[in-house]
Motif scaffolding. Sequence first.
Motif, PDB file in Angstrom:
ATOM      1  N   GLU A  10       0.827  -1.209   0.000  1.00  0.00           N
ATOM      2  CA  GLU A  10       0.000   0.000   0.000  1.00  0.00           C
ATOM      3  C   GLU A  10       0.861   1.260   0.000  1.00  0.00           C
ATOM      4  OE1 GLU A  10      -2.908  -0.452   3.146  1.00  0.00           O
ATOM      5  OE2 GLU A  10      -4.244  -1.571   1.797  1.00  0.00           O
ATOM      6  N   ALA A  11       2.027   1.218   0.634  1.00  0.00           N
ATOM      7  CA  ALA A  11       2.942   2.365   0.591  1.00  0.00           C
ATOM      8  C   ALA A  11       3.417   2.596  -0.840  1.00  0.00           C
ATOM      9  CB  ALA A  11       4.125   2.131   1.529  1.00  0.00           C
ATOM     10  N   GLU A  12       3.696   1.528  -1.570  1.00  0.00           N
ATOM     11  CA  GLU A  12       4.116   1.647  -2.971  1.00  0.00           C
ATOM     12  C   GLU A  12       2.970   2.184  -3.834  1.00  0.00           C
ATOM     13  OE1 GLU A  12       5.271  -1.317  -6.572  1.00  0.00           O
ATOM     14  OE2 GLU A  12       6.317  -1.694  -4.670  1.00  0.00           O
ATOM     15  N   ILE A  13       1.769   1.712  -3.578  1.00  0.00           N
ATOM     16  CA  ILE A  13       0.611   2.209  -4.317  1.00  0.00           C
ATOM     17  C   ILE A  13       0.454   3.709  -4.063  1.00  0.00           C
ATOM     18  CG2 ILE A  13      -1.910   2.119  -4.541  1.00  0.00           C
ATOM     19  CD1 ILE A  13      -1.705  -0.907  -3.818  1.00  0.00           C
ATOM     20  N   LYS A  14       0.548   4.115  -2.805  1.00  0.00           N
ATOM     21  CA  LYS A  14       0.392   5.531  -2.464  1.00  0.00           C
ATOM     22  C   LYS A  14       1.495   6.375  -3.080  1.00  0.00           C
ATOM     23  CE  LYS A  14      -0.494   8.765   1.233  1.00  0.00           C
ATOM     24  NZ  LYS A  14      -0.756   8.970   2.647  1.00  0.00           N
ATOM     25  N   GLU A  15       2.708   5.869  -3.083  1.00  0.00           N
ATOM     26  CA  GLU A  15       3.826   6.596  -3.694  1.00  0.00           C
ATOM     27  C   GLU A  15       3.602   6.757  -5.200  1.00  0.00           C
ATOM     28  OE1 GLU A  15       8.514   5.815  -4.603  1.00  0.00           O
ATOM     29  OE2 GLU A  15       7.738   5.157  -2.666  1.00  0.00           O
ATOM     30  N   THR A  16       3.009   5.760  -5.815  1.00  0.00           N
ATOM     31  CA  THR A  16       2.788   5.776  -7.266  1.00  0.00           C
ATOM     32  C   THR A  16       1.571   6.606  -7.654  1.00  0.00           C
ATOM     33  OG1 THR A  16       3.764   3.561  -7.414  1.00  0.00           O
ATOM     34  CG2 THR A  16       2.456   4.308  -9.299  1.00  0.00           C
ATOM     35  N   LEU A  17       0.459   6.460  -6.911  1.00  0.00           N
ATOM     36  CA  LEU A  17      -0.807   7.085  -7.301  1.00  0.00           C
ATOM     37  C   LEU A  17      -1.201   8.295  -6.453  1.00  0.00           C
ATOM     38  CD1 LEU A  17      -2.948   3.853  -7.867  1.00  0.00           C
ATOM     39  CD2 LEU A  17      -1.654   5.174  -9.575  1.00  0.00           C
ATOM     40  N   GLY A  18      -0.509   8.506  -5.334  1.00  0.00           N
ATOM     41  CA  GLY A  18      -0.858   9.606  -4.446  1.00  0.00           C
ATOM     42  C   GLY A  18      -1.824   9.211  -3.353  1.00  0.00           C
ATOM     43  N   ASP A  30      -3.797 -11.777   0.412  1.00  0.00           N
ATOM     44  CA  ASP A  30      -3.015 -12.742  -0.360  1.00  0.00           C
ATOM     45  C   ASP A  30      -3.049 -12.486  -1.868  1.00  0.00           C
ATOM     46  OD1 ASP A  30      -5.729 -13.529  -0.359  1.00  0.00           O
ATOM     47  OD2 ASP A  30      -5.209 -15.626  -0.699  1.00  0.00           O
ATOM     48  N   LEU A  31      -3.903 -11.559  -2.323  1.00  0.00           N
ATOM     49  CA  LEU A  31      -3.979 -11.243  -3.750  1.00  0.00           C
ATOM     50  C   LEU A  31      -3.490  -9.840  -4.088  1.00  0.00           C
ATOM     51  CD1 LEU A  31      -7.483 -12.770  -4.559  1.00  0.00           C
ATOM     52  CD2 LEU A  31      -5.226 -13.775  -4.978  1.00  0.00           C
ATOM     53  N   LEU A  32      -3.313  -8.999  -3.084  1.00  0.00           N
ATOM     54  CA  LEU A  32      -2.995  -7.593  -3.336  1.00  0.00           C
ATOM     55  C   LEU A  32      -1.693  -7.411  -4.101  1.00  0.00           C
ATOM     56  CD1 LEU A  32      -3.669  -4.613  -3.015  1.00  0.00           C
ATOM     57  CD2 LEU A  32      -2.461  -4.671  -0.813  1.00  0.00           C
ATOM     58  N   ILE A  38       0.206  -6.467 -11.591  1.00  0.00           N
ATOM     59  CA  ILE A  38      -0.424  -6.492 -12.921  1.00  0.00           C
ATOM     60  C   ILE A  38      -0.900  -5.083 -13.297  1.00  0.00           C
ATOM     61  CG2 ILE A  38      -2.397  -7.381 -14.239  1.00  0.00           C
ATOM     62  CD1 ILE A  38      -0.842  -9.739 -13.793  1.00  0.00           C
ATOM     63  N   PHE A  39      -1.584  -4.418 -12.376  1.00  0.00           N
ATOM     64  CA  PHE A  39      -2.088  -3.064 -12.628  1.00  0.00           C
ATOM     65  C   PHE A  39      -0.929  -2.126 -12.955  1.00  0.00           C
ATOM     66  CE2 PHE A  39      -3.261   1.210 -11.376  1.00  0.00           C
ATOM     67  CZ  PHE A  39      -4.546   1.350 -11.880  1.00  0.00           C
ATOM     68  N   ARG A  40       0.108  -2.163 -12.150  1.00  0.00           N
ATOM     69  CA  ARG A  40       1.246  -1.262 -12.327  1.00  0.00           C
ATOM     70  C   ARG A  40       1.917  -1.494 -13.678  1.00  0.00           C
ATOM     71  NH1 ARG A  40       6.459  -1.528 -11.631  1.00  0.00           N
ATOM     72  NH2 ARG A  40       6.415  -3.606 -10.745  1.00  0.00           N
ATOM     73  N   ARG A  41       2.100  -2.739 -14.036  1.00  0.00           N
ATOM     74  CA  ARG A  41       2.777  -3.043 -15.301  1.00  0.00           C
ATOM     75  C   ARG A  41       1.914  -2.717 -16.520  1.00  0.00           C
ATOM     76  NH1 ARG A  41       6.136  -8.673 -14.835  1.00  0.00           N
ATOM     77  NH2 ARG A  41       7.491  -8.036 -13.121  1.00  0.00           N
TER      78      ARG A  41
END
Length: 130
Positions: A10-18, A30-32, A38-41
Amino acid sequence: MAGRNRGDIEAEIKETLGIVPHFFSEIPDDLLEYEWEIFRRLELGETLIPNKYKELMGIALHSETKCRYCTLFHTEAAKLFGATDEEIQEAVHYAKNSLGWSAYLNGMREDEDTFAKELAQIKEYLASKG
């Protein structure tokens, strides 16, 4: 990369998307990591298909699936990646046209072998003119 904890992902998601969008917060632990990767790529990364074109395909696809969430997402992403309103309209019109032909050809039960042979002839003819 497997096995990172939810907080790190979630920290990586926040860093990427705000922010961490709500739809990510509902994905089971277990799926996040898998879903984010996949979403990021595919959605954010450079792939063989330029991002603007992937998003225009997404708009066309979801104009048919009628998913308001996906249509909104792909429209905004397409604009972010440089698509114009005219390109977005063309993508939707192309989807409408393609879907119409699909309905017609399937509804009329066009012979698939004949269709494939004629398509090969058209391709050969057009290539010879090019």
